[in-house]
Design a protein around this motif. Structure first.
Motif, mmCIF file in Angstrom:
data_model
loop_
_atom_site.group_PDB
_atom_site.id
_atom_site.type_symbol
_atom_site.label_atom_id
_atom_site.label_comp_id
_atom_site.label_asym_id
_atom_site.label_seq_id
_atom_site.Cartn_x
_atom_site.Cartn_y
_atom_site.Cartn_z
ATOM 1 N N SER A 100 -31.596 -2.627 105.690
ATOM 2 C CA SER A 100 -32.908 -2.567 106.328
ATOM 3 C C SER A 100 -33.036 -3.594 107.455
ATOM 4 O O SER A 100 -33.659 -3.313 108.486
ATOM 5 N N ALA A 101 -32.441 -4.766 107.293
ATOM 6 C CA ALA A 101 -32.491 -5.781 108.353
ATOM 7 C C ALA A 101 -31.852 -5.241 109.633
ATOM 8 O O ALA A 101 -32.388 -5.429 110.734
ATOM 9 N N TYR A 102 -30.720 -4.561 109.497
ATOM 10 C CA TYR A 102 -30.070 -3.949 110.670
ATOM 11 C C TYR A 102 -30.893 -2.773 111.206
ATOM 12 O O TYR A 102 -31.114 -2.666 112.419
ATOM 13 N N ARG A 103 -31.352 -1.913 110.314
ATOM 14 C CA ARG A 103 -32.136 -0.737 110.734
ATOM 15 C C ARG A 103 -33.414 -1.152 111.458
ATOM 16 O O ARG A 103 -33.730 -0.649 112.535
ATOM 17 N N ARG A 104 -34.145 -2.112 110.888
ATOM 18 C CA ARG A 104 -35.396 -2.567 111.514
ATOM 19 C C ARG A 104 -35.123 -3.247 112.862
ATOM 20 O O ARG A 104 -35.893 -3.076 113.799
ATOM 21 N N ARG A 136 -19.233 -4.029 106.170
ATOM 22 C CA ARG A 136 -19.387 -2.608 105.812
ATOM 23 C C ARG A 136 -20.837 -2.163 105.983
ATOM 24 O O ARG A 136 -21.130 -1.146 106.616
ATOM 25 N N ILE A 137 -21.764 -2.934 105.427
ATOM 26 C CA ILE A 137 -23.181 -2.574 105.501
ATOM 27 C C ILE A 137 -23.658 -2.591 106.947
ATOM 28 O O ILE A 137 -24.390 -1.686 107.381
ATOM 29 N N ALA A 138 -23.238 -3.585 107.711
ATOM 30 C CA ALA A 138 -23.649 -3.682 109.113
ATOM 31 C C ALA A 138 -23.188 -2.475 109.917
ATOM 32 O O ALA A 138 -23.976 -1.822 110.612
ATOM 33 N N VAL A 139 -21.905 -2.155 109.818
ATOM 34 C CA VAL A 139 -21.346 -1.045 110.598
ATOM 35 C C VAL A 139 -21.949 0.287 110.156
ATOM 36 O O VAL A 139 -22.337 1.112 110.995
ATOM 37 N N GLU A 140 -22.065 0.513 108.856
ATOM 38 C CA GLU A 140 -22.671 1.762 108.373
ATOM 39 C C GLU A 140 -24.121 1.884 108.828
ATOM 40 O O GLU A 140 -24.562 2.973 109.212
ATOM 41 N N SER A 141 -24.865 0.797 108.800
ATOM 42 C CA SER A 141 -26.276 0.828 109.205
ATOM 43 C C SER A 141 -26.417 1.147 110.683
ATOM 44 O O SER A 141 -27.275 1.942 111.081
ATOM 45 N N VAL A 142 -25.568 0.525 111.505
ATOM 46 C CA VAL A 142 -25.615 0.783 112.947
ATOM 47 C C VAL A 142 -25.229 2.234 113.233
ATOM 48 O O VAL A 142 -25.895 2.921 114.006
ATOM 49 N N ARG A 143 -24.182 2.698 112.594
ATOM 50 C CA ARG A 143 -23.738 4.078 112.841
ATOM 51 C C ARG A 143 -24.754 5.110 112.370
ATOM 52 O O ARG A 143 -24.833 6.202 112.929
ATOM 53 N N ALA A 144 -25.543 4.806 111.354
ATOM 54 C CA ALA A 144 -26.544 5.745 110.839
ATOM 55 C C ALA A 144 -27.839 5.727 111.650
ATOM 56 O O ALA A 144 -28.683 6.604 111.487
ATOM 57 N N SER A 145 -27.976 4.758 112.526
ATOM 58 C CA SER A 145 -29.207 4.602 113.303
ATOM 59 C C SER A 145 -29.249 5.588 114.473
ATOM 60 O O SER A 145 -28.221 5.892 115.067
#
Length: 174
Positions: A100-104, A136-145
């Motif tokens: 959520s921190a990356y998504r927001r 992993r979480i950072a890259v997945e979050s960015v790619r899903a945005s």
């Protein structure tokens, strides 16, 4: 959706972008690590903007997983997007809060019209998140945005750079 992710080993306060993400604490009033570096290099305008946020819309501070923006002061950017990552816990899975921190942060970048954004490894410093999982979480979050601008991870250590390159599947640039 962002597929191209650039990985650099650099001091985030020296990387030019429309928006630089600060791995802040909930007080927004500065601290150690990336947060302290951004406040020191960005100058007093960032702290004053954070104090104004605390006086007005965030009297209790910024919750983990959320993001807000201020001026970038003297940094080579237009804005600083402050986000609070969670402290890592072996007992509680806080992965959704970190994502959520990356998504927001990316949502705030879209609201601002930022064409480029640079991230640190949120929660992977003093908050203790294991580097490979943080990457992993950072890259997945960015790619899903749905954010379609330029995304860079500016990482301070060889360990972080290696973990993010591995997760991004990218040679990036050094």
């Amino acid at each position: 959706m962002t597929d191209a992710i650039e990985i650099v080993r650099a001091d985030i306060t020296t990387v030019e972008a429309d928006a630089i993400v600060n791995a802040a604490n909930s007080s927004l009033l500065g601290g150690g690590g990336v947060d302290g570096a951004i406040h020191r290099r960005g100058g007093p305008a960032i702290l004053e903007a954070c104090r104004e946020l605390r006086r007005t819309v965030l009297p209790d501070g910024l919750p983990a997983g959320d993001a807000v923006h201020t001026t970038a002061g003297d940094l080579p950017a237009r804005w600083v997007i402050h986000t609070v990552g969670p402290v890592w816990s072996a007992r509680d899975d806080r992965s959704a809060v970190l994502a959520s921190a990356y998504r927001r942060s990316l949502e705030v970048a879209v609201e601002l019209g930022a064409a480029s954004i640079v991230f640190p490894a949120v929660s992977a410093g003093v908050y203790g998140w294991p580097m490979d999982d943080a990457a992993r979480i950072a890259v997945e979050s960015v790619r899903a945005s749905p954010y379609d601008g330029s995304v860079t991870f500016a990482l301070f250590s060889a360990e972080a750079e290696e973990a993010f390159r591995r997760r991004a599947g990218s040679a990036g640039r050094s």
